[in-house]
Write a protein that holds these residues in place. Sequence first.
Motif, PDB file in Angstrom:
ATOM      1  N   GLU A 281       0.841  -1.216   0.000  1.00  0.00           N
ATOM      2  CA  GLU A 281       0.000   0.000   0.000  1.00  0.00           C
ATOM      3  C   GLU A 281       0.866   1.252   0.000  1.00  0.00           C
ATOM      4  O   GLU A 281       0.542   2.236  -0.666  1.00  0.00           O
ATOM      5  CB  GLU A 281      -0.939   0.002   1.209  1.00  0.00           C
ATOM      6  CG  GLU A 281      -2.224  -0.747   0.988  1.00  0.00           C
ATOM      7  CD  GLU A 281      -3.055  -0.174  -0.169  1.00  0.00           C
ATOM      8  OE1 GLU A 281      -3.192   1.065  -0.293  1.00  0.00           O
ATOM      9  OE2 GLU A 281      -3.555  -0.978  -0.960  1.00  0.00           O
ATOM     10  N   ASP A 282       1.974   1.239   0.760  1.00  0.00           N
ATOM     11  CA  ASP A 282       2.879   2.393   0.798  1.00  0.00           C
ATOM     12  C   ASP A 282       3.501   2.649  -0.568  1.00  0.00           C
ATOM     13  O   ASP A 282       3.611   3.797  -1.008  1.00  0.00           O
ATOM     14  CB  ASP A 282       3.973   2.190   1.843  1.00  0.00           C
ATOM     15  CG  ASP A 282       3.445   2.257   3.268  1.00  0.00           C
ATOM     16  OD1 ASP A 282       2.347   2.817   3.480  1.00  0.00           O
ATOM     17  OD2 ASP A 282       4.144   1.743   4.174  1.00  0.00           O
ATOM     18  N   GLU A 283       3.925   1.583  -1.251  1.00  0.00           N
ATOM     19  CA  GLU A 283       4.502   1.741  -2.587  1.00  0.00           C
ATOM     20  C   GLU A 283       3.462   2.285  -3.566  1.00  0.00           C
ATOM     21  O   GLU A 283       3.759   3.179  -4.360  1.00  0.00           O
ATOM     22  CB  GLU A 283       5.028   0.393  -3.099  1.00  0.00           C
ATOM     23  CG  GLU A 283       6.264  -0.096  -2.370  1.00  0.00           C
ATOM     24  CD  GLU A 283       6.626  -1.521  -2.732  1.00  0.00           C
ATOM     25  OE1 GLU A 283       7.829  -1.798  -2.854  1.00  0.00           O
ATOM     26  OE2 GLU A 283       5.701  -2.365  -2.886  1.00  0.00           O
ATOM     27  N   GLU A 284       2.247   1.771  -3.494  1.00  0.00           N
ATOM     28  CA  GLU A 284       1.183   2.271  -4.369  1.00  0.00           C
ATOM     29  C   GLU A 284       0.889   3.737  -4.094  1.00  0.00           C
ATOM     30  O   GLU A 284       0.718   4.524  -5.021  1.00  0.00           O
ATOM     31  CB  GLU A 284      -0.091   1.444  -4.203  1.00  0.00           C
ATOM     32  CG  GLU A 284      -0.039   0.108  -4.877  1.00  0.00           C
ATOM     33  CD  GLU A 284      -1.376  -0.615  -4.837  1.00  0.00           C
ATOM     34  OE1 GLU A 284      -2.396  -0.009  -4.449  1.00  0.00           O
ATOM     35  OE2 GLU A 284      -1.393  -1.808  -5.207  1.00  0.00           O
ATOM     36  N   GLU A 285       0.820   4.111  -2.832  1.00  0.00           N
ATOM     37  CA  GLU A 285       0.520   5.505  -2.497  1.00  0.00           C
ATOM     38  C   GLU A 285       1.621   6.440  -2.984  1.00  0.00           C
ATOM     39  O   GLU A 285       1.341   7.542  -3.452  1.00  0.00           O
ATOM     40  CB  GLU A 285       0.291   5.669  -0.992  1.00  0.00           C
ATOM     41  CG  GLU A 285      -0.271   7.024  -0.618  1.00  0.00           C
ATOM     42  CD  GLU A 285      -1.498   7.442  -1.443  1.00  0.00           C
ATOM     43  OE1 GLU A 285      -1.545   8.604  -1.898  1.00  0.00           O
ATOM     44  OE2 GLU A 285      -2.410   6.623  -1.639  1.00  0.00           O
ATOM     45  N   GLU A 286       2.866   6.016  -2.880  1.00  0.00           N
ATOM     46  CA  GLU A 286       3.970   6.819  -3.390  1.00  0.00           C
ATOM     47  C   GLU A 286       3.844   7.014  -4.902  1.00  0.00           C
ATOM     48  O   GLU A 286       4.042   8.108  -5.425  1.00  0.00           O
ATOM     49  CB  GLU A 286       5.303   6.151  -3.052  1.00  0.00           C
ATOM     50  CG  GLU A 286       6.507   6.969  -3.465  1.00  0.00           C
ATOM     51  CD  GLU A 286       7.809   6.319  -3.050  1.00  0.00           C
ATOM     52  OE1 GLU A 286       8.786   6.468  -3.814  1.00  0.00           O
ATOM     53  OE2 GLU A 286       7.855   5.667  -1.997  1.00  0.00           O
ATOM     54  N   LEU A 287       3.482   5.946  -5.605  1.00  0.00           N
ATOM     55  CA  LEU A 287       3.289   6.046  -7.052  1.00  0.00           C
ATOM     56  C   LEU A 287       2.088   6.922  -7.407  1.00  0.00           C
ATOM     57  O   LEU A 287       2.122   7.678  -8.387  1.00  0.00           O
ATOM     58  CB  LEU A 287       3.131   4.656  -7.661  1.00  0.00           C
ATOM     59  CG  LEU A 287       4.413   3.812  -7.669  1.00  0.00           C
ATOM     60  CD1 LEU A 287       4.101   2.370  -8.045  1.00  0.00           C
ATOM     61  CD2 LEU A 287       5.437   4.410  -8.621  1.00  0.00           C
ATOM     62  N   ARG A 288       1.016   6.856  -6.615  1.00  0.00           N
ATOM     63  CA  ARG A 288      -0.144   7.735  -6.851  1.00  0.00           C
ATOM     64  C   ARG A 288       0.262   9.199  -6.696  1.00  0.00           C
ATOM     65  O   ARG A 288      -0.154  10.050  -7.489  1.00  0.00           O
ATOM     66  CB  ARG A 288      -1.265   7.408  -5.871  1.00  0.00           C
ATOM     67  CG  ARG A 288      -2.031   6.172  -6.189  1.00  0.00           C
ATOM     68  CD  ARG A 288      -3.160   5.930  -5.185  1.00  0.00           C
ATOM     69  NE  ARG A 288      -3.724   4.626  -5.386  1.00  0.00           N
ATOM     70  CZ  ARG A 288      -3.463   3.564  -4.611  1.00  0.00           C
ATOM     71  NH1 ARG A 288      -2.688   3.683  -3.548  1.00  0.00           N
ATOM     72  NH2 ARG A 288      -4.000   2.403  -4.888  1.00  0.00           N
TER      73      ARG A 288
END
Length: 190
Positions: free
Chosen positions: A124-131
């Motif tokens: 989730e942290d990696e996805e949020e950074e990409l968002r």
Amino acid sequence: MSNARHLGYRDELLADGQVHRRYEDGRSEWRRRGTDRQIHWHDSLGRTGIDEPLGRDLVKRRYADGTAEYGRDIGYGRTVWGGGLVTLNRSSFGGRLGVVVGALGVAGVAAITAAQLPPDALSEDEEEELRAQARQQSADSSSSSGGGGDGGGGEAAVGHDDPAAVDPAADDDFGDWNDSDDGWDGDDFG
């Protein structure tokens, strides 16, 4: 990735603002733009879900049953998906460029490298950074080009034989496919 499968598709903008995507394997998909740069879709197999851009070249496809997969846009209307699938947007180009892109679609299979493969999973942290990166790129594109942009993103995935009955696109808060104020082009993820 020499055993990659190619699957072409063509998009047609409908009068109601949806995009009708026809895959070369006979399936159809209807896509609507949603809020937060997401694309809500349902297909002729009864599946539904949401496509979401992550960063510069990744797209996350979430199915209504909770499963997800990732694709990576590698340019010229091609997106690499896990499991050896490459989708190719055949509606984007015509004339001589279309011939070149078509050739890339077939000959480019051997040129796909491990670096171009999408991740199997992200936290989730990696996805949020990409968002956050995608939002920043959109803001930068809007401010530098006066509201337009060339987007990017990937095509819709195929696979997953799990039909879903829930329609996440039931909300009527959809934008016009032709507006480009969010930095994405008219074919949004393909």
